[in-house]
Write a protein that holds these residues in place. Sequence first.
Motif, short mmCIF file in Angstrom:
data_model
loop_
_atom_site.label_atom_id
_atom_site.label_comp_id
_atom_site.label_asym_id
_atom_site.label_seq_id
_atom_site.Cartn_x
_atom_site.Cartn_y
_atom_site.Cartn_z
N HIS A 96 0.84 -1.20 0.00
CA HIS A 96 0.00 0.00 0.00
C HIS A 96 0.87 1.25 0.00
CE1 HIS A 96 -3.34 2.70 0.96
NE2 HIS A 96 -2.54 3.27 1.85
N THR A 97 0.43 2.22 -0.80
CA THR A 97 1.03 3.55 -0.65
C THR A 97 -0.06 4.61 -0.63
OG1 THR A 97 1.18 3.91 -3.03
CG2 THR A 97 3.10 2.91 -1.97
N CYS A 98 -1.22 4.29 -1.20
CA CYS A 98 -2.34 5.20 -1.51
C CYS A 98 -2.04 5.91 -2.82
CB CYS A 98 -2.63 6.22 -0.41
SG CYS A 98 -4.09 7.20 -0.81
N PHE A 99 -2.82 5.56 -3.84
CA PHE A 99 -2.59 6.11 -5.18
C PHE A 99 -2.72 7.63 -5.19
CE2 PHE A 99 -3.68 7.03 -9.65
CZ PHE A 99 -2.63 6.38 -10.29
N VAL A 101 -1.57 9.55 -3.01
CA VAL A 101 -0.36 10.12 -2.40
C VAL A 101 0.85 9.82 -3.27
CG1 VAL A 101 1.16 10.11 -0.38
CG2 VAL A 101 -1.33 9.91 -0.07
N SER A 102 1.14 8.54 -3.45
CA SER A 102 2.31 8.15 -4.24
C SER A 102 1.90 7.03 -5.19
CB SER A 102 3.45 7.70 -3.33
OG SER A 102 2.92 7.05 -2.19
N PRO A 103 1.67 7.38 -6.46
CA PRO A 103 1.07 6.43 -7.41
C PRO A 103 2.02 5.32 -7.86
CG PRO A 103 1.58 8.52 -8.47
CD PRO A 103 1.89 8.71 -7.03
N TYR A 104 1.44 4.34 -8.55
CA TYR A 104 2.20 3.17 -9.01
C TYR A 104 1.63 2.69 -10.33
CZ TYR A 104 -1.62 1.86 -5.93
OH TYR A 104 -2.83 1.82 -5.31
N GLU A 105 2.44 1.90 -11.04
CA GLU A 105 2.11 1.51 -12.41
C GLU A 105 0.87 0.62 -12.49
OE1 GLU A 105 5.36 -0.26 -14.59
OE2 GLU A 105 4.10 -0.70 -16.34
N GLU A 106 0.68 -0.28 -11.51
CA GLU A 106 -0.40 -1.29 -11.60
C GLU A 106 -1.77 -0.62 -11.78
OE1 GLU A 106 2.09 -1.27 -9.46
OE2 GLU A 106 3.12 -3.17 -9.81
N TYR A 107 -1.97 0.51 -11.13
CA TYR A 107 -3.24 1.24 -11.24
C TYR A 107 -3.45 1.70 -12.68
CZ TYR A 107 -6.89 4.58 -9.54
OH TYR A 107 -8.05 5.27 -9.30
N VAL A 108 -2.40 2.30 -13.24
CA VAL A 108 -2.47 2.83 -14.60
C VAL A 108 -2.71 1.69 -15.59
CG1 VAL A 108 -1.20 4.09 -16.39
CG2 VAL A 108 -0.92 4.71 -13.95
N LEU A 128 -10.58 3.72 -9.71
CA LEU A 128 -10.63 2.43 -9.01
C LEU A 128 -11.07 2.64 -7.56
CD1 LEU A 128 -7.33 0.77 -10.37
CD2 LEU A 128 -9.64 0.78 -11.36
N VAL A 129 -11.94 1.75 -7.10
CA VAL A 129 -12.49 1.84 -5.75
C VAL A 129 -12.45 0.44 -5.12
CG1 VAL A 129 -13.88 3.89 -6.24
CG2 VAL A 129 -14.84 1.61 -6.68
N ASN A 130 -13.20 0.25 -4.03
CA ASN A 130 -13.06 -1.00 -3.26
C ASN A 130 -14.19 -2.00 -3.40
OD1 ASN A 130 -10.59 -0.17 -1.79
ND2 ASN A 130 -11.97 1.42 -1.06
N SER A 131 -15.32 -1.58 -3.91
CA SER A 131 -16.48 -2.47 -3.90
C SER A 131 -17.46 -2.05 -4.98
CB SER A 131 -17.19 -2.39 -2.54
OG SER A 131 -17.76 -1.10 -2.40
N GLY A 319 -10.02 7.71 -2.60
CA GLY A 319 -10.21 7.03 -1.33
C GLY A 319 -8.90 6.39 -0.92
N THR A 320 -8.72 6.13 0.36
CA THR A 320 -7.44 5.63 0.85
C THR A 320 -7.00 4.35 0.13
OG1 THR A 320 -7.98 6.50 3.03
CG2 THR A 320 -6.19 4.90 2.93
N TYR A 321 -7.93 3.42 0.00
CA TYR A 321 -7.56 2.09 -0.52
C TYR A 321 -7.91 1.89 -1.98
CZ TYR A 321 -6.89 0.67 4.34
OH TYR A 321 -6.45 0.56 5.63
N GLY A 322 -8.61 2.80 -2.59
CA GLY A 322 -9.09 2.59 -3.97
C GLY A 322 -7.95 2.25 -4.90
N GLY A 323 -8.05 1.10 -5.57
CA GLY A 323 -6.99 0.67 -6.48
C GLY A 323 -5.76 0.22 -5.74
N ASN A 324 -5.97 -0.38 -4.58
CA ASN A 324 -4.86 -0.95 -3.80
C ASN A 324 -3.97 -1.81 -4.71
OD1 ASN A 324 -4.14 -3.75 -2.43
ND2 ASN A 324 -3.82 -2.13 -0.93
N PRO A 325 -2.65 -1.71 -4.57
CA PRO A 325 -1.76 -2.40 -5.52
C PRO A 325 -1.92 -3.92 -5.52
CG PRO A 325 -0.52 -1.40 -3.69
CD PRO A 325 -1.90 -0.87 -3.63
N VAL A 326 -2.24 -4.51 -4.38
CA VAL A 326 -2.42 -5.98 -4.35
C VAL A 326 -3.69 -6.35 -5.11
CG1 VAL A 326 -2.61 -8.01 -2.89
CG2 VAL A 326 -1.22 -6.06 -2.12
#
Length: 448
Positions: A96-99, A101-108, A128-131, A319-326
């Motif tokens: 987790h980093t929070c997209f 705050v500090s984004p990552y490739e998997e989301y994109v 991306l969200v959680n549910s 949202g904090t967890y939206g698009g969590n990297p895992v």
Amino acid sequence: MTTVSAPTPLDQHRRLVTAIPGPRSLELTARRAAVVAAGVSSTLPVYVARAGGAILQDVDGNQLVDLGSGIAVTSVGASAPEVVAAVSAQVADFTHTCFMVSPYEEYVQLCEVLARLTPGTHEKRSVLVNSGAEAVENAVKIARRATGRDAIVVLDHAYHGRTNLTMAMTARAMPYKTGFGPFAGEVYRVPASYPLRDGGLTGEQAAARAIDVAQRQVGADRIAAIVVEPILGEGGFVVPAAGFLPALAAWARDNGIVFVADEVQTGFARTGALFACEHEGVVPDLVALAKGIGGGLPLGAVTGRADLMDAVHAGGLGGTYGGNPVACAAALAATALYERDDLAGAARAIESRVKARLQAVAADVPAIAEVRGRGAMLAVELVRPGTLEPDKEAAATVARTCLAAGVLVLTCGTWGNVVRLLPPLVIEQELLDDALDVLEQALRALAA
Ligand code: PMP
């Protein structure tokens, strides 16, 4: 670099070694009563220790056939090896980093996949969200911001979630809404297309009936969005009459109304196409996604027209967890499997096998009013013979009989009188046939 040893795959056979529920499950049921909120209920009276493919192994060592996929989630099979590997690798890298705050490739990367896979060739964006409920909520936010209008139109028999707004959008009071109001405002309900109960209305006529209510009671120029499940899910696996969805979509387009497809349950190959809207050539403006997208990890998304999505100001979505990297890693693996293994084709093969079987049963069992559904989203609606009066007890009896024999089937429907099947799309033919033997016997017992 962490290495995770792969678990031995579960053999794909039904096997009962204790009564259902067994002693360890009974123990857990007793512990549960002391600490788990009574409002959370479970279909299955047994506790799961492991799951693989279409098999759930319980804490007593029983192996049950899963015809529910955790409510249409593990379509690629429980613990699909590709999903497990992707998740394990991602967990070892970072969780987790929070997209925001500090984004990552998997989301994109996942948004690229969604842009490619969802209906329509237009330019798209995703959040991306959680549910599923969160996806629907966000679709409404986006539609309102983009149109500057407030009203939301939903269908009778709809299910969109359990948050305050999505409760308002959901039709059925018990158990979803009773005692939980007041609900969010500006939600208006119009009749759906329910061929079994519509007295012969065509899709176009059913759409005209819905549009007439929306225009008279709300006014088209006040409506931000119409939110539609292309096949009603919790409402009873009701496939609308042909022409219903295209007519609603055309009316929405002509009136500047955002057409939102809630494909949370129908999406990702479940109905024999990647998305259920495709069966009728409907291209939604926005699509709400969840369940099957994540191969078992919690993830939701809204994908849609770039002009609508980008009408929202920076910081307005997230949202904090939206698009969590895992969860993204799981979704990248799962979405690759839908394509690589043609799981839409697998769903169509399941449909022909199951329908042939159940239609033959229906000919002998007058309580079966209809066998329906698309792909691996299939159902039988149960009534008092010779009437259309819903028989909830019959559906409960069938589900209970199947469970006792080690086959998990779910019920649904506005009246609770529908037995529904949502097998993993990878279920082996022999195991499916075995489960259908059990279901057939339970259904035939209704006529005995
Ligand atoms: N929309 C539809 C069509 C659904 O079937 C569901 C879940 N059954 C939801 C929304 C809500 O999804 P979630 O439970 O992930 O919030």
